[in-house]
Design a protein around this motif. Structure first.
Motif, PDB file in Angstrom:
ATOM      1  N   PHE A 160      -5.088  -5.413   4.540  1.00 50.49           N
ATOM      2  CA  PHE A 160      -5.894  -4.530   5.416  1.00 50.49           C
ATOM      3  C   PHE A 160      -5.340  -3.230   5.825  1.00 50.49           C
ATOM      4  CE2 PHE A 160      -7.711  -8.729   6.642  1.00 50.49           C
ATOM      5  CZ  PHE A 160      -8.751  -8.752   5.723  1.00 50.49           C
ATOM      6  N   SER A 161      -3.925  -3.229   5.362  1.00 52.02           N
ATOM      7  CA  SER A 161      -3.094  -2.024   5.878  1.00 52.02           C
ATOM      8  C   SER A 161      -3.249  -1.088   4.494  1.00 52.02           C
ATOM      9  CB  SER A 161      -1.655  -2.508   5.711  1.00 52.02           C
ATOM     10  OG  SER A 161      -0.642  -1.468   5.872  1.00 52.02           O
ATOM     11  N   SER A 162      -3.468   0.243   5.004  1.00 49.46           N
ATOM     12  CA  SER A 162      -3.490   1.316   3.787  1.00 49.46           C
ATOM     13  C   SER A 162      -2.336   1.854   3.283  1.00 49.46           C
ATOM     14  CB  SER A 162      -4.231   2.447   4.401  1.00 49.46           C
ATOM     15  OG  SER A 162      -5.347   2.180   4.850  1.00 49.46           O
ATOM     16  N   PRO A 163      -2.112   1.860   1.956  1.00 47.94           N
ATOM     17  CA  PRO A 163      -0.829   2.132   1.338  1.00 47.94           C
ATOM     18  C   PRO A 163      -0.432   3.610   1.651  1.00 47.94           C
ATOM     19  CG  PRO A 163      -2.424   1.147  -0.199  1.00 47.94           C
ATOM     20  CD  PRO A 163      -3.287   1.284   0.977  1.00 47.94           C
ATOM     21  N   ALA A 164       0.739   3.847   1.690  1.00 51.62           N
ATOM     22  CA  ALA A 164       1.453   4.966   1.867  1.00 51.62           C
ATOM     23  C   ALA A 164       2.569   5.146   0.923  1.00 51.62           C
ATOM     24  CB  ALA A 164       2.210   4.776   3.534  1.00 51.62           C
ATOM     25  N   ILE A 165       2.615   6.541   0.463  1.00 55.71           N
ATOM     26  CA  ILE A 165       3.574   6.711  -0.710  1.00 55.71           C
ATOM     27  C   ILE A 165       4.477   7.796  -0.454  1.00 55.71           C
ATOM     28  CG2 ILE A 165       3.463   7.668  -3.083  1.00 55.71           C
ATOM     29  CD1 ILE A 165       0.483   6.848  -3.283  1.00 55.71           C
ATOM     30  N   ALA A 166       5.787   7.256  -0.686  1.00 57.44           N
ATOM     31  CA  ALA A 166       6.921   8.231  -0.344  1.00 57.44           C
ATOM     32  C   ALA A 166       7.105   9.139  -1.316  1.00 57.44           C
ATOM     33  CB  ALA A 166       8.176   7.162  -0.062  1.00 57.44           C
ATOM     34  N   ALA A 167       8.133   9.980  -1.014  1.00 55.61           N
ATOM     35  CA  ALA A 167       8.329  11.189  -1.750  1.00 55.61           C
ATOM     36  C   ALA A 167       8.808  10.716  -3.260  1.00 55.61           C
ATOM     37  CB  ALA A 167       9.264  12.314  -1.058  1.00 55.61           C
ATOM     38  N   ASP A 168       9.561   9.664  -3.184  1.00 54.79           N
ATOM     39  CA  ASP A 168      10.001   9.220  -4.514  1.00 54.79           C
ATOM     40  C   ASP A 168       9.012   8.277  -5.338  1.00 54.79           C
ATOM     41  OD1 ASP A 168      10.081   7.029  -2.895  1.00 54.79           O
ATOM     42  OD2 ASP A 168      12.397   6.542  -3.368  1.00 54.79           O
ATOM     43  N   GLY A 169       7.953   8.074  -4.689  1.00 55.98           N
ATOM     44  CA  GLY A 169       6.910   7.269  -5.388  1.00 55.98           C
ATOM     45  C   GLY A 169       6.700   5.804  -4.952  1.00 55.98           C
ATOM     46  N   THR A 170       7.687   5.460  -4.145  1.00 57.61           N
ATOM     47  CA  THR A 170       7.570   4.064  -3.579  1.00 57.61           C
ATOM     48  C   THR A 170       6.358   3.922  -2.826  1.00 57.61           C
ATOM     49  OG1 THR A 170       9.905   3.975  -3.486  1.00 57.61           O
ATOM     50  CG2 THR A 170       8.674   2.482  -2.306  1.00 57.61           C
ATOM     51  N   ILE A 171       5.756   2.828  -2.917  1.00 57.51           N
ATOM     52  CA  ILE A 171       4.361   2.521  -2.344  1.00 57.51           C
ATOM     53  C   ILE A 171       4.592   1.395  -1.256  1.00 57.51           C
ATOM     54  CG2 ILE A 171       2.008   1.471  -2.565  1.00 57.51           C
ATOM     55  CD1 ILE A 171       2.818   2.186  -5.710  1.00 57.51           C
ATOM     56  N   TYR A 172       4.236   1.690   0.046  1.00 61.30           N
ATOM     57  CA  TYR A 172       4.436   0.704   1.316  1.00 61.30           C
ATOM     58  C   TYR A 172       3.165   0.273   1.717  1.00 61.30           C
ATOM     59  CZ  TYR A 172       9.125   2.811   1.373  1.00 61.30           C
ATOM     60  OH  TYR A 172      10.483   3.337   0.978  1.00 61.30           O
ATOM     61  N   PHE A 173       2.912  -1.065   2.151  1.00 63.55           N
ATOM     62  CA  PHE A 173       1.800  -1.452   2.669  1.00 63.55           C
ATOM     63  C   PHE A 173       2.168  -2.835   3.348  1.00 63.55           C
ATOM     64  CE2 PHE A 173       1.978  -3.326  -1.584  1.00 63.55           C
ATOM     65  CZ  PHE A 173       1.890  -4.553  -1.433  1.00 63.55           C
ATOM     66  N   GLY A 174       1.606  -3.155   4.500  1.00 62.32           N
ATOM     67  CA  GLY A 174       1.430  -4.420   5.227  1.00 62.32           C
ATOM     68  C   GLY A 174       0.601  -5.302   4.672  1.00 62.32           C
ATOM     69  N   GLY A 175       0.809  -6.512   4.713  1.00 61.99           N
ATOM     70  CA  GLY A 175      -0.123  -7.841   4.342  1.00 61.99           C
ATOM     71  C   GLY A 175      -0.296  -8.878   5.355  1.00 61.99           C
ATOM     72  N   GLN A 176      -1.242  -9.731   5.222  1.00 65.83           N
ATOM     73  CA  GLN A 176      -1.584 -10.686   6.080  1.00 65.83           C
ATOM     74  C   GLN A 176      -0.723 -11.773   5.944  1.00 65.83           C
ATOM     75  OE1 GLN A 176      -4.418 -10.574   8.465  1.00 65.83           O
ATOM     76  NE2 GLN A 176      -3.544  -8.606   8.000  1.00 65.83           N
ATOM     77  N   ASN A 177       0.282 -11.655   5.139  1.00 70.03           N
ATOM     78  CA  ASN A 177       1.349 -12.751   4.852  1.00 70.03           C
ATOM     79  C   ASN A 177       2.715 -12.143   5.921  1.00 70.03           C
ATOM     80  OD1 ASN A 177       2.422 -10.251   3.840  1.00 70.03           O
ATOM     81  ND2 ASN A 177       3.081 -11.599   1.833  1.00 70.03           N
ATOM     82  N   SER A 178       2.321 -11.268   6.949  1.00 66.92           N
ATOM     83  CA  SER A 178       3.235 -10.931   7.826  1.00 66.92           C
ATOM     84  C   SER A 178       4.394 -10.182   7.336  1.00 66.92           C
ATOM     85  CB  SER A 178       3.839 -12.026   8.547  1.00 66.92           C
ATOM     86  OG  SER A 178       2.633 -13.018   9.332  1.00 66.92           O
ATOM     87  N   ARG A 179       4.203  -9.379   6.133  1.00 67.29           N
ATOM     88  CA  ARG A 179       5.344  -8.438   5.398  1.00 67.29           C
ATOM     89  C   ARG A 179       5.117  -7.407   5.374  1.00 67.29           C
ATOM     90  NH1 ARG A 179       6.258 -13.849   4.421  1.00 67.29           N
ATOM     91  NH2 ARG A 179       8.318 -14.442   4.082  1.00 67.29           N
ATOM     92  N   LEU A 180       6.037  -6.294   5.384  1.00 65.12           N
ATOM     93  CA  LEU A 180       5.804  -5.175   4.805  1.00 65.12           C
ATOM     94  C   LEU A 180       6.479  -4.995   3.499  1.00 65.12           C
ATOM     95  CD1 LEU A 180       7.007  -1.712   4.681  1.00 65.12           C
ATOM     96  CD2 LEU A 180       4.765  -2.222   5.800  1.00 65.12           C
ATOM     97  N   HIS A 181       5.768  -4.587   2.546  1.00 70.03           N
ATOM     98  CA  HIS A 181       5.931  -4.447   1.021  1.00 70.03           C
ATOM     99  C   HIS A 181       6.307  -3.176   0.629  1.00 70.03           C
ATOM    100  CE1 HIS A 181       3.270  -7.798   1.970  1.00 70.03           C
ATOM    101  NE2 HIS A 181       3.926  -8.750   0.861  1.00 70.03           N
ATOM    102  N   ALA A 182       7.298  -2.966  -0.372  1.00 64.82           N
ATOM    103  CA  ALA A 182       7.686  -1.973  -1.185  1.00 64.82           C
ATOM    104  C   ALA A 182       7.580  -2.107  -2.330  1.00 64.82           C
ATOM    105  CB  ALA A 182       8.977  -1.359  -0.660  1.00 64.82           C
ATOM    106  N   LEU A 183       6.652  -1.421  -3.407  1.00 68.71           N
ATOM    107  CA  LEU A 183       6.371  -1.528  -4.657  1.00 68.71           C
ATOM    108  C   LEU A 183       6.972  -0.196  -5.204  1.00 68.71           C
ATOM    109  CD1 LEU A 183       2.952  -2.888  -5.083  1.00 68.71           C
ATOM    110  CD2 LEU A 183       5.158  -4.192  -4.691  1.00 68.71           C
ATOM    111  N   SER A 184       7.588  -0.457  -6.531  1.00 72.05           N
ATOM    112  CA  SER A 184       8.062   0.728  -7.233  1.00 72.05           C
ATOM    113  C   SER A 184       6.704   1.346  -7.772  1.00 72.05           C
ATOM    114  CB  SER A 184       8.836   0.213  -8.406  1.00 72.05           C
ATOM    115  OG  SER A 184       8.153  -0.457  -9.219  1.00 72.05           O
ATOM    116  N   PRO A 185       6.931   2.754  -8.243  1.00 72.84           N
ATOM    117  CA  PRO A 185       5.892   3.369  -9.001  1.00 72.84           C
ATOM    118  C   PRO A 185       5.034   2.800 -10.089  1.00 72.84           C
ATOM    119  CG  PRO A 185       7.483   5.062  -8.412  1.00 72.84           C
ATOM    120  CD  PRO A 185       8.018   3.561  -8.370  1.00 72.84           C
TER     121      PRO A 185
END
Length: 556
Positions: A160-185
């Motif tokens: 339910f957390s809206s993704p946010a994109i960093a200057a280097d393209g990394t994608i951040y979002f929160g989940g209902q698994n109680s974690r903040l995730h970082a994905l590569s582009p």
């Protein structure tokens, strides 16, 4: 705002007046425009001042800066995500029918793509025109500018957390698994940081790449770009709101404890503002450094650079989404029931990496490039220096001495009147509300089996769990679990909405147990309160195959 830098440092709420120096009183601006537009999503603002939002009629609406409609487009369901407006004028809208819609500047459909679950989170726009979309089905997708799937990452829990994109393209979002995730582009997991509870908060990204978010564990977090913790800060209650990062580098976010926190990059509290009611919506920083934030009691607060109260607007209607601000200096917020409120002749947004929800009025959700920051500064320059209509700082008037009252003649006595006494009538017996146990019994007695799943009447089932319904459509309902609005699938049968039992077991904090024996049942436990639904799964779903339930329900 219409006050000097010197005046902005004083406020009745923060300093003690002396007899020699009266404290200025800030006069709140008036709501210049109010329209009942049934707005339920966030309000997105285009560079020309146009507004885009989703209403309770399941339509995407485009209006001018005053709320007068230009066009609308019918979708398959409602949605609360902010529409995203691209630099080319395309609108990307996501709704609870699992679908992402792309509309051209005139509101005509370009494409639509169906995903694997309701879309509660606002999509994020990448610089190449592709979008990142997260679903309650637990998947994060990258869609190209034509709506084709580039990649999909399975989270394993609703997002339910809206993704946010960093200057280097990394994608951040929160989940209902109680974690903040970082994905590569390209959609590969870089790291996941475990918070103490659910992450509804949408991340904000600072100019140095630090990632900020809140959690239901009552903390604000700062992480380095590599996933290592920088600091965390306790609050009194949930932090489901999304932080902003001011032009001075402060992380500003509200909590359900009724406070707004401003924290510097080192994790030190610069100031705390007591709003007095829980805060679910994100703040916005204006070009003069003031911050505007709404609370759940329906009050809009303007806060000065030192954390002092500047003014308040009390609407009396809940506000659970953030403040939107145009480059022309108009401030927008929506109140419960869908009313659009407009404050004219204010300051535009501050220029910075993340001064509002999802970083920009158009809800792009990514850190702007240096040319984009320069374009922001140019676009907002006129409104940042224009004369303002309100608020103004005025000196309190010295009250004139009260006149001596003239003597009042004594009233003449009047003879007492004896009023006729009415015949007492017996009060009607109060109608007792059904207990959770009675609601569970009623729900179980009307259970339906469709496609191997159990469906229960929505209203009775939610009431049995001591929860409240917020909205109901033909395909989706929103259930309030504590302060959190959670979407669930609905099927209407004989004009009555039903919800899958599996959706109830998947609500945040719910533990399910299958009871067998002479009195079979399914029990659902939430907040240490257990509700027993008298259901015999063996009789209702006797055919072998993939079970509807996993985990605790298979251990009863």
């Amino acid at each position: 705002m219409g006050f000097s830098a010197a005046a902005a440092q004083t406020s009745p709420a923060q300093s003690t007046p002396t007899q020699a120096t009266p404290v200025p009183t800030f006069v709140a601006p008036k709501v210049g425009v109010f329209k009942e537009l049934r707005v339920i999503s966030g309000v997105t603002v285009s560079p020309n001042g146009d507004l885009t939002f989703i209403a309770s009629d399941a339509r995407v609406h485009r209006t001018d800066a005053t709320g007068s409609e230009k066009w609308s487009f019918l979708t398959g369901d409602i949605g609360r995500a902010y529409p995203v407006v691209t630099p080319q004028g395309t609108t990307i809208a996501a709704t609870y029918d699992d679908t992402v819609y792309a509309l051209d500047p005139a509101g005509k459909l370009l494409w639509k793509t169906k995903l694997d679950g309701d879309i509660f989170a606002t999509p994020a726009l990448r610089a190449d025109g592709s979008v990142i979309v997260a679903t309650a089905g637990g998947t994060v997708y990258a869609l190209d500018p034509q709506g084709k799937t580039l990649w999909a990452y399975k989270v394993g829990a609703p997002v339910f957390s809206s993704p946010a994109i960093a200057a280097d393209g990394t994608i951040y979002f929160g989940g209902q698994n109680s974690r903040l995730h970082a994905l590569s582009p390209d959609g590969k997991l870089k790291w996941a940081y475990a918070a103490g509870s659910l992450v509804f908060s949408s991340p904000a990204i600072g100019p140095d790449g630090a990632v900020y978010f809140g959690s239901s564990d009552r903390r604000i977090y700062a992480l380095n770009p590599n996933g290592t913790p920088r600091w965390s800060l306790p609050t009194g209650l949930f932090v489901n709101a999304s932080p902003i990062v001011t032009s001075a580098g402060l992380v500003v976010v509200g909590s359900y404890d009724g406070s707004v926190y401003a924290v510097n990059p080192a994790g030190e509290i610069e100031w705390t503002y007591k709003a007095g009611a829980g805060i679910a919506g994100s703040a916005a920083e204006l070009s003069d450094g003031s911050v505007i934030v709404p609370d759940l009691a329906g009050t809009v607060h303007a806060i000065g650079k030192a954390g002092q109260s500047l003014w308040q607007i009390k609407t009396g209607k809940k506000i659970d989404l953030g403040i939107s601000v145009s480059d022309q200096g108009s401030v927008y917020f929506t109140t419960e029931g869908g009313g659009l409120n407009i404050l004219n002749r204010q300051r535009p947004l501050a220029v910075g990496a993340w001064p509002t929800f999802h970083a920009s009025p158009a809800a792009w959700g990514r850190v702007p490039s240096e040319p984009e920051l320069q374009a922001q500064a140019r676009a907002r320059r006129d409104a940042a220096t224009a004369p303002l209509g309100a608020p103004v700082a005025v000196k309190p008037q010295t009250p004139a001495p009260a006149p001596t009252p003239a003597p009042t003649p004594a009233p003449r006595p009047t003879p007492p009147q004896t009023a006729p006494q009415p015949t007492p009538q017996p009060a009607p017996a109060p109608k007792l509300a059904p207990t959770p146990e009675q609601l569970a019994q009623s729900a179980a007695s009307r259970v339906r089996v469709l496609d191997g799943q159990l469906f229960l009447p929505l209203e009775d089932s939610v009431g049995a769990l001591r929860l409240k319904l917020q909205t109901v459509t033909a395909t989706t309902a929103t259930v309030l679990v504590g302060p959190t609005a959670v979407p669930v699938t609905v099927r209407v049968l004989d004009r009555v909405p039903f919800v899958p039992l599996a959706a109830l077991t998947g609500l945040p904090g719910v533990r399910a147990q299958l009871v067998t024996g002479n009195a079979p049942a399914v029990t659902l436990t939430l907040n240490a309160q257990t509700t027993r639904f008298p259901l015999s799964l063996g009789k209702l779903v006797p055919l072998p195959g993939k079970p509807e339930f996993v985990g605790p329900l298979q251990k009863g």
